[in-house]
Design an enzyme around this catalytic site. Structure first.
Site, PDB file in Angstrom:
ATOM      1  N   GLU A 237      67.661  26.373   0.658  1.00 51.84           N
ATOM      2  CA  GLU A 237      68.338  27.612   0.271  1.00 51.84           C
ATOM      3  C   GLU A 237      69.686  27.341  -0.390  1.00 51.84           C
ATOM      4  O   GLU A 237      70.051  28.003  -1.368  1.00 51.84           O
ATOM      5  CB  GLU A 237      68.516  28.518   1.492  1.00 51.84           C
TER       6      GLU A 237
ATOM      7  N   LYS B 154      46.188  20.694   7.770  1.00 52.02           N
ATOM      8  CA  LYS B 154      46.605  22.030   8.213  1.00 52.02           C
ATOM      9  C   LYS B 154      45.336  22.873   8.430  1.00 52.02           C
ATOM     10  O   LYS B 154      44.483  22.937   7.551  1.00 52.02           O
ATOM     11  CB  LYS B 154      47.514  22.651   7.153  1.00 52.02           C
TER      12      LYS B 154
ATOM     13  N   ARG C 273      71.712  29.865   5.356  1.00 52.56           N
ATOM     14  CA  ARG C 273      71.809  28.436   5.095  1.00 52.56           C
ATOM     15  C   ARG C 273      72.696  28.124   3.880  1.00 52.56           C
ATOM     16  O   ARG C 273      73.158  27.014   3.708  1.00 52.56           O
ATOM     17  CB  ARG C 273      70.401  27.867   4.821  1.00 52.56           C
TER      18      ARG C 273
END
Ligand SMILES: Cc1ncc(C[n+]2csc(CCOP(=O)(O)OP(=O)(O)O)c2C)c(N)n1
Length: 638
Positions: free
Chosen positions: A371, A284, A399
């Site tokens: 979630e 990343k 969600r």
């Protein structure tokens, strides 16, 4: 330095470039990404990490026919650069400009507008299945999913389903950079660590590269050999067994910054006889040292200036936001009550919960991008006598709708929901605006739905929620925290706070547009229009006494909410008036209309919807003029 990039009008142009030119192009694309974040806050480190993967994909497939979904979509920038959008690239995330996420309206290469994590495998499965049903059997369907999104429940539902269907031509690319926004968490993270550090696989990787050097670039013999080596070691090693057992071929790990190797592997996996999971290792922030060293900050950094690889200035905002207020209130509550816990779903940084995580590691829970699980987990804790706070953005909490219903509301468990980013979030756009929570929360029996009017209210409301014997939702926007000058009334269930009364009309304000409403009534007073302001605080239960009295007494009433008009606060007011048989023909509603709101700065979007000071003033003027009753004539006839 954009010699190559400015000549890429579509992926077809990429296929004409040599490997060396593609590598130069990768450098130009990184430069374009760095230039972008000089000027604005945008997703950065994740995009730097997928440059080679993007080029490898677009040179190995033809995505006018093959299918490609970037999971979540925040790492879509390199893809935008090579699919004809370089000329508008710097407009990304600005109003009227490119979206920061995939957008089918921009390009045939963006299939779904997304921004929420986890659905890529399901959607490419559906695309593949649909293509086959209409007779397109040769195409491939590719999902690129990060290791942060991988643990989402829905991903495993899809992997399980795909393995069972043995869908040939389905390729899942696991982009493993060891990071979600924050470091990834959970058992799967440990499993991936073991896969990437396994000496046999590392050995295999260099062995394959070595062998390939002596073999033609493309060729069945090379591919067969790769499979053989892999199959040979797999049985002894059991690498990727989790995916293999689900019915996938597991291939990798592969170096995601080695374009040549990536392309070889992609060519190979295209020929697999069942779904493939290609494990790609990336870094990343690749190519910009500060981002490699601090990928958390550089996930979506504030605009910064750089000199070569050094950051020399960052335009950080000094303002305190409602998220800071909420985080402080959570820390304070946890200090006072050892039974209070907090849960985040991979948004520790966004929720500004780092202080809480560090201070109370035993009572801080990061579930990853899960979630639904977070809400059911909180329900379990609540049942066991704990007072959990679920701190999740309004849009992502969608969600977990069924868990809010069944595990929390139906059991009437004392779970406190902090709905961060409720309302218009700004440059992220329609996938991220928290428009719907008032409507989706207020349908559930037992659920108390609140919208604090300012910073003072937010703190008081969390204390109220933690003392209440049932679920409570508390919403606040992505905005600078405001204080409305007053001595706030104590919070009482279902009680609004009348801040000022007005002869000519009343604003019923739901949430933090309260400060704007106060400014608006000052301006209106200068025009001789006297408008009252009610801080409604509770959307459920509604303070019908105060609200119906305002409707009865005021020449006009305007409900104000930073949420969808369908089913939201204004709707609740009209329902209450209807139920009580009160004339509500002079009630106007301001809020988010029945369409998806584009991206742009929050203040721009609010202004467009008439939800800023000027808009409120204009709405009051209009209502005062339009209303059939003369100003100052009370409506109540008793
Ligand atoms: C349902 C949902 N929850 C939370 C988020 C916020 N979010 C955006 S990107 C991200 C991290 C994704 O990590 P990963 O998939 O590994 O991609 P990377 O940025 O590391 O490339 C998170 C948590 C989201 N987009 N969707």
């Amino acid at each position: 330095m954009d010699d190559l990039l400015s000549n890429i009008g579509s992926p077809a142009d990429l296929r004409r470039l040599s490997l060396a030119e593609l590598e130069q192009l990768a450098a130009e694309m990184r430069e374009a990404l760095c230039n972008l974040v000089n000027a604005k806050s945008a997703h950065f480190a994740s995009n730097l990490g997928v440059v080679e993967l993007c080029l490898a994909l677009h040179t190995s497939f033809d995505f006018r026919r093959d299918r490609l979904i970037w999971d979540t979509g925040h790492q879509i920038y390199p893809h935008k650069l090579v699919t004809g959008r370089y000329p508008q690239f710097n407009s990304i995330r600005s109003k009227g400009g490119l979206m920061g996420y995939p957008n089918p309206a921009e390009s045939e290469y963006d299939l779904f507008m997304t921004g929420h994590a986890g659905c890529s495998v399901s959607t490419v499965m559906g695309l593949k299945s649909g293509d086959e049903l209409v007779g397109e059997n040769q195409s491939h369907a590719v999902a690129v999913i990060g290791d942060g999104a991988l643990p989402s429940g829905i991903v495993f539902e899809a992997l399980n389903n795909a393995g069972g269907m043995r869908q040939q031509g389905l390729i899942v690319i696991l982009n493993d950079n060891k990071m979600s926004i924050c470091p990834r968490v959970g058992g799967l993270a440990n499993y991936l660590d073991r896969l990437r550090s396994n000496p046999v696989y590392l050995g295999l990787k260099s062995e394959v590269s070595r062998l390939l050097k002596g073999l033609p670039l493309v060729g069945d013999s090379a591919e067969k050999l790769l499979w053989q080596i892999k199959e040979g070691v797999k049985s002894g090693l059991q690498g990727g067994i989790l995916f293999e057992e689900l019915g996938f071929r597991y291939v990798g790990p592969v170096d995601g910054h080695n374009l040549a190797e990536l392309r070889r592997y992609l060519r190979m996996v295209k020929k697999a006889d069942r779904p493939v999971l290609l494990h790609v290792i990336t870094n990343k922030g690749q190519g910009f040292k500060p981002a490699e060293e601090d990928p958390v900050f550089f996930h979506t950094p504030a605009p910064f200036q750089r000199e070569r690889e050094c950051v020399i200035a960052i335009q950080k905002s000094a303002s305190r936001t409602y998220t800071h207020t909420a985080s402080d209130a959570v820390a304070d509550a946890m200090k006072r009550n050892p039974r209070v816990t907090v849960l985040t779903a991979a948004m520790c940084q966004g929720n500004k919960l780092e202080q809480v995580r560090d201070q109370f590691p035993d009572r801080f829970f990061d579930t990853g991008i899960c979630e639904s699980h977070a809400v059911a987990f909180a329900a379990g804790q609540a049942k066991a006598g704990i007072r959990p706070i679920v701190d999740i953005y309004s849009t992502f909490l969608q969600r977990s709708y069924d868990q809010i219903f069944q595990e929390v509301a139906l059991q009437n468990l004392p779970v406190s929901f902090l709905l961060d980013r409720a309302g218009l979030t700004g440059p992220d756009g329609p996938t991220h605006h928290g428009s719907f929570d008032l409507a989706y929360m207020r349908v559930f029996p037992n659920m108390v739905v609140t919208a604090p009017g300012d910073e003072l209210d937010l703190k008081l409301m969390l204390d109220f929620a933690l003392a209440h014997d049932g679920p409570v939702s508390i919403r606040y926007p992505k905005a600078k925290a405001e204080k409305v000058e007053r001595r706030p009334a104590a919070v009482e269930l279902g009680r609004a706070e009348v801040i000022r009364t007005g002869r000519d009309g009343t604003l019923l304000v739901c949430g933090t547009l309260l400060a704007d409403a106060m400014q608006a009534v000052e301006i209106l007073a200068e025009d001789g229009i006297d408008v009252g302001v009610v801080n409604v605080r509770f959307v459920k239960p509604l303070d019908t006494e105060t609200i119906l009295a305002a409707i009865a007494d005021s020449p006009f009433v305007i409900t104000v909410e930073e949420g969808c008009l369908q089913g939201g606060f204004g709707s609740a007011v009209l329902e209450a008036a209807g139920d009580a048989g009160v004339d509500a023909s002079h009630v106007r509603r301001l809020g988010i209309p029945d369409r998806f709101i584009e991206h742009g700065e929050r203040h721009e979007l609010l202004a467009d919807l008439g939800l800023d000071v000027a808009g409120l003033v204009a709405a009051c003027h209009k209502a005062a003029v339009q209303d059939s009753l003369p100003i100052s004539a009370p409506r109540r006839v008793s």
